[in-house]
Design a protein around this motif. Sequence first.
Motif, PDB file in Angstrom:
ATOM      1  N   LEU A   6      -1.190  15.518  18.930  1.00 60.40           N
ATOM      2  CA  LEU A   6      -0.089  14.646  19.370  1.00 60.40           C
ATOM      3  C   LEU A   6       0.965  15.447  20.115  1.00 60.40           C
ATOM      4  CD1 LEU A   6       0.744  12.275  16.366  1.00 60.40           C
ATOM      5  CD2 LEU A   6      -1.048  12.057  18.102  1.00 60.40           C
ATOM      6  N   GLY A   7       1.437  14.886  21.202  1.00 55.84           N
ATOM      7  CA  GLY A   7       2.509  15.521  21.962  1.00 55.84           C
ATOM      8  C   GLY A   7       3.833  14.836  21.687  1.00 55.84           C
ATOM      9  N   ARG A   8       4.875  15.266  22.389  1.00 52.63           N
ATOM     10  CA  ARG A   8       6.214  14.708  22.177  1.00 52.63           C
ATOM     11  C   ARG A   8       6.296  13.218  22.508  1.00 52.63           C
ATOM     12  NH1 ARG A   8      10.225  16.671  20.308  1.00 52.63           N
ATOM     13  NH2 ARG A   8      11.207  14.745  20.919  1.00 52.63           N
ATOM     14  N   ASP A   9       5.373  12.750  23.347  1.00 54.64           N
ATOM     15  CA  ASP A   9       5.447  11.347  23.772  1.00 54.64           C
ATOM     16  C   ASP A   9       4.605  10.437  22.885  1.00 54.64           C
ATOM     17  OD1 ASP A   9       3.044  12.389  24.531  1.00 54.64           O
ATOM     18  OD2 ASP A   9       2.913  11.196  26.381  1.00 54.64           O
ATOM     19  N   ALA A  10       4.010  10.976  21.836  1.00 52.48           N
ATOM     20  CA  ALA A  10       3.207  10.141  20.937  1.00 52.48           C
ATOM     21  C   ALA A  10       4.123   9.233  20.117  1.00 52.48           C
ATOM     22  CB  ALA A  10       2.378  11.020  20.018  1.00 52.48           C
ATOM     23  N   VAL A  11       3.548   8.137  19.627  1.00 52.75           N
ATOM     24  CA  VAL A  11       4.299   7.177  18.817  1.00 52.75           C
ATOM     25  C   VAL A  11       3.615   7.045  17.465  1.00 52.75           C
ATOM     26  CG1 VAL A  11       5.172   4.812  18.673  1.00 52.75           C
ATOM     27  CG2 VAL A  11       4.823   5.866  20.923  1.00 52.75           C
ATOM     28  N   VAL A  12       4.347   7.346  16.404  1.00 51.21           N
ATOM     29  CA  VAL A  12       3.809   7.166  15.060  1.00 51.21           C
ATOM     30  C   VAL A  12       4.015   5.707  14.658  1.00 51.21           C
ATOM     31  CG1 VAL A  12       4.121   7.781  12.626  1.00 51.21           C
ATOM     32  CG2 VAL A  12       4.243   9.555  14.395  1.00 51.21           C
ATOM     33  N   ALA A  53       7.230  11.608  11.291  1.00 55.94           N
ATOM     34  CA  ALA A  53       7.651  11.467  12.693  1.00 55.94           C
ATOM     35  C   ALA A  53       8.959  12.214  12.937  1.00 55.94           C
ATOM     36  CB  ALA A  53       7.803   9.990  13.058  1.00 55.94           C
ATOM     37  N   ALA A  54       9.868  12.166  11.948  1.00 62.10           N
ATOM     38  CA  ALA A  54      11.170  12.832  12.103  1.00 62.10           C
ATOM     39  C   ALA A  54      11.016  14.343  12.183  1.00 62.10           C
ATOM     40  CB  ALA A  54      12.085  12.468  10.933  1.00 62.10           C
ATOM     41  N   SER A  55       9.999  14.864  11.494  1.00 59.78           N
ATOM     42  CA  SER A  55       9.864  16.322  11.419  1.00 59.78           C
ATOM     43  C   SER A  55       8.969  16.869  12.526  1.00 59.78           C
ATOM     44  CB  SER A  55       9.283  16.725  10.055  1.00 59.78           C
ATOM     45  OG  SER A  55       7.973  16.217   9.907  1.00 59.78           O
ATOM     46  N   TYR A  56       8.078  16.032  13.035  1.00 61.49           N
ATOM     47  CA  TYR A  56       7.100  16.541  14.007  1.00 61.49           C
ATOM     48  C   TYR A  56       7.795  16.831  15.338  1.00 61.49           C
ATOM     49  CZ  TYR A  56       2.613  17.064  16.370  1.00 61.49           C
ATOM     50  OH  TYR A  56       1.536  17.560  17.068  1.00 61.49           O
ATOM     51  N   MET A  57       7.684  18.027  15.815  1.00 60.98           N
ATOM     52  CA  MET A  57       8.331  18.456  17.072  1.00 60.98           C
ATOM     53  C   MET A  57       9.802  18.062  17.117  1.00 60.98           C
ATOM     54  SD  MET A  57       5.384  17.756  19.885  1.00 60.98           S
ATOM     55  CE  MET A  57       4.056  18.947  20.074  1.00 60.98           C
ATOM     56  N   ARG A  58      10.473  18.179  15.984  1.00 62.09           N
ATOM     57  CA  ARG A  58      11.887  17.835  15.816  1.00 62.09           C
ATOM     58  C   ARG A  58      12.180  16.352  16.036  1.00 62.09           C
ATOM     59  NH1 ARG A  58      12.375  22.626  18.539  1.00 62.09           N
ATOM     60  NH2 ARG A  58      12.784  24.351  17.113  1.00 62.09           N
ATOM     61  N   GLY A  59      11.158  15.536  15.898  1.00 62.92           N
ATOM     62  CA  GLY A  59      11.420  14.094  15.950  1.00 62.92           C
ATOM     63  C   GLY A  59      10.733  13.407  17.103  1.00 62.92           C
ATOM     64  N   LEU A  69      14.321  12.668  -2.633  1.00 62.66           N
ATOM     65  CA  LEU A  69      15.240  13.809  -2.520  1.00 62.66           C
ATOM     66  C   LEU A  69      15.128  14.483  -1.156  1.00 62.66           C
ATOM     67  CD1 LEU A  69      17.284  15.365  -4.301  1.00 62.66           C
ATOM     68  CD2 LEU A  69      15.448  16.971  -4.817  1.00 62.66           C
ATOM     69  N   LEU A  70      13.954  14.405  -0.550  1.00 60.63           N
ATOM     70  CA  LEU A  70      13.711  15.095   0.712  1.00 60.63           C
ATOM     71  C   LEU A  70      13.579  14.055   1.809  1.00 60.63           C
ATOM     72  CD1 LEU A  70      10.902  17.245  -0.902  1.00 60.63           C
ATOM     73  CD2 LEU A  70      13.305  17.916  -0.594  1.00 60.63           C
ATOM     74  N   GLY A  71      14.500  14.049   2.737  1.00 63.43           N
ATOM     75  CA  GLY A  71      14.407  12.997   3.742  1.00 63.43           C
ATOM     76  C   GLY A  71      15.321  13.216   4.920  1.00 63.43           C
ATOM     77  N   ALA A  72      15.396  12.211   5.748  1.00 63.81           N
ATOM     78  CA  ALA A  72      16.182  12.290   6.978  1.00 63.81           C
ATOM     79  C   ALA A  72      16.597  10.878   7.380  1.00 63.81           C
ATOM     80  CB  ALA A  72      15.337  12.911   8.084  1.00 63.81           C
ATOM     81  N   PHE A  73      17.495  10.809   8.345  1.00 64.67           N
ATOM     82  CA  PHE A  73      17.740   9.546   9.026  1.00 64.67           C
ATOM     83  C   PHE A  73      16.962   9.597  10.330  1.00 64.67           C
ATOM     84  CE2 PHE A  73      21.506   9.539   6.293  1.00 64.67           C
ATOM     85  CZ  PHE A  73      21.565   8.204   5.902  1.00 64.67           C
ATOM     86  N   HIS A  74      16.057   8.682  10.514  1.00 68.91           N
ATOM     87  CA  HIS A  74      15.280   8.640  11.756  1.00 68.91           C
ATOM     88  C   HIS A  74      14.975   7.171  12.026  1.00 68.91           C
ATOM     89  CE1 HIS A  74      12.867  10.313  14.939  1.00 68.91           C
ATOM     90  NE2 HIS A  74      11.736   9.834  14.481  1.00 68.91           N
TER      91      HIS A  74
END
Length: 365
Positions: free
Chosen positions: A92-98, A114-120, A152-157
């Motif tokens: 998957l590249g930066r333009d992929a859609v999860v 998705a948030a973590s892959y290639m910085r989002g 406990l482990l997460g992000a806003f995305h």
Amino acid sequence: MTAIGVDLGARSYAVHIGHGLLGSLPEVLKGFRGRRFAVVSNRRVWSLHGRIVERGLGKLGGLARVLVPDGERHKSRATLAAVQDAFVAAGLGRDAVVVAFGGGVIGDLAGFAAASYMRGIDFVQIPTTLLAMVDSSVGGKVGVNHPKAKNLLGAFHQPRAVVADPALLATLPQRELRSGAYEILKCGILGDRALFRAMAEAPQGLVGWDRQGLESAIAAAVGLKADVVRKDEREGGLRRVLNLGHTIGHALEAVTHYRRFTHGEAVGWGLIGAAWIAGRKDLLRASAVEAIAEATDRIGPRPAMKGLAVEPILAAIAHDKKARRGRVPFILPTAIGRVTVRDDVSPADVRGALAAMAARPAARR
Ligand SMILES: NC(=O)c1ccc[n+]([C@@H]2O[C@H](COP(=O)([O-])OP(=O)(O)OC[C@H]3O[C@@H](n4cnc5c(N)ncnc54)[C@H](O)[C@@H]3O)[C@@H](O)[C@H]2O)c1
Ligand SMILES: [Zn+2]
């Protein structure tokens, strides 16, 4: 079909809601044409409903499929790593859609991947449980559990789009349907009288509810959440109101090691508890306290409170992660459709609420 906007500037997106909408996936997601998709799902959901998603996305672009085991215990770092590995293996590249295709477990997990892959990278939510349609797919909170604490482990995305097709709910176990219904009722109590009334009048457990009724209730709950998230994306203050029923609810889940109650069932109990405390503090009329309890029981049955020791519940509440300087904020209804945040709820208040909850006959199974 309804589309509800979640207005967050550059991160804005629409929640599309409609019976049979998955049949029109290529049109609904036409903005993603030509992209590469990575659908994350579990075997159960995929075997029931995967084909229509595969066909729809396949018309728009290339497709990689990532299936993970079913269940909350797989919302873990190990599964996250497996999903990330699958993204790498698929190139998957930066333009992929999860695409998260499943309940809240899949949405949180795939969203965090998705948030973590290639910085989002971009992601789309296709929720398949009622709870995910009205709650977890909207608002951008993603993450996995740590053995010591949930989420406990997460992000806003934020997702780029949400597609909710209530036709998928036909295969959902009734207990899961009820679990989502408690969260819809919560939305009614905290900010939408008409939604509260609709839920109070809906068929018991939502079984056999007509399409229109169900779809409008989903849309109202999403609209309310979208509005709150728009005003407070990162939970600086207002977004806390969505925690109505959750302070007691989370404690019930924790003391029963997440086995006795589903999340929604625990929240259902928490709604009754919060209403009772509001009544005791003269914030809410007695008739409204009872109306909330009745509407909640109407969705039931829920596993009983019987046999639960009070002290561990009080201790779990004191450890609530939303506690600040030793005080646990409680969201309390002041009317049907209005809430306030109080940090003066005492252990005696909670004890009283737990006793009142345990005394309710209607909700035993
Ligand atoms: N991110 C948020 O803001 C947010 C909000 C609320 C809850 N959550 C999270 O959501 C999760 C709970 O989500 P959930 O209640 O959807 O549980 P879930 O994802 O575990 O789904 C419940 C069960 O239903 C099955 N299922 C899903 N769709 C189905 C369908 N259409 N037909 C038949 N079976 C189906 C699943 O495979 C699973 O076994 C928790 O991890 C919670 O922390 C997140
Ligand atoms: Zn909840």
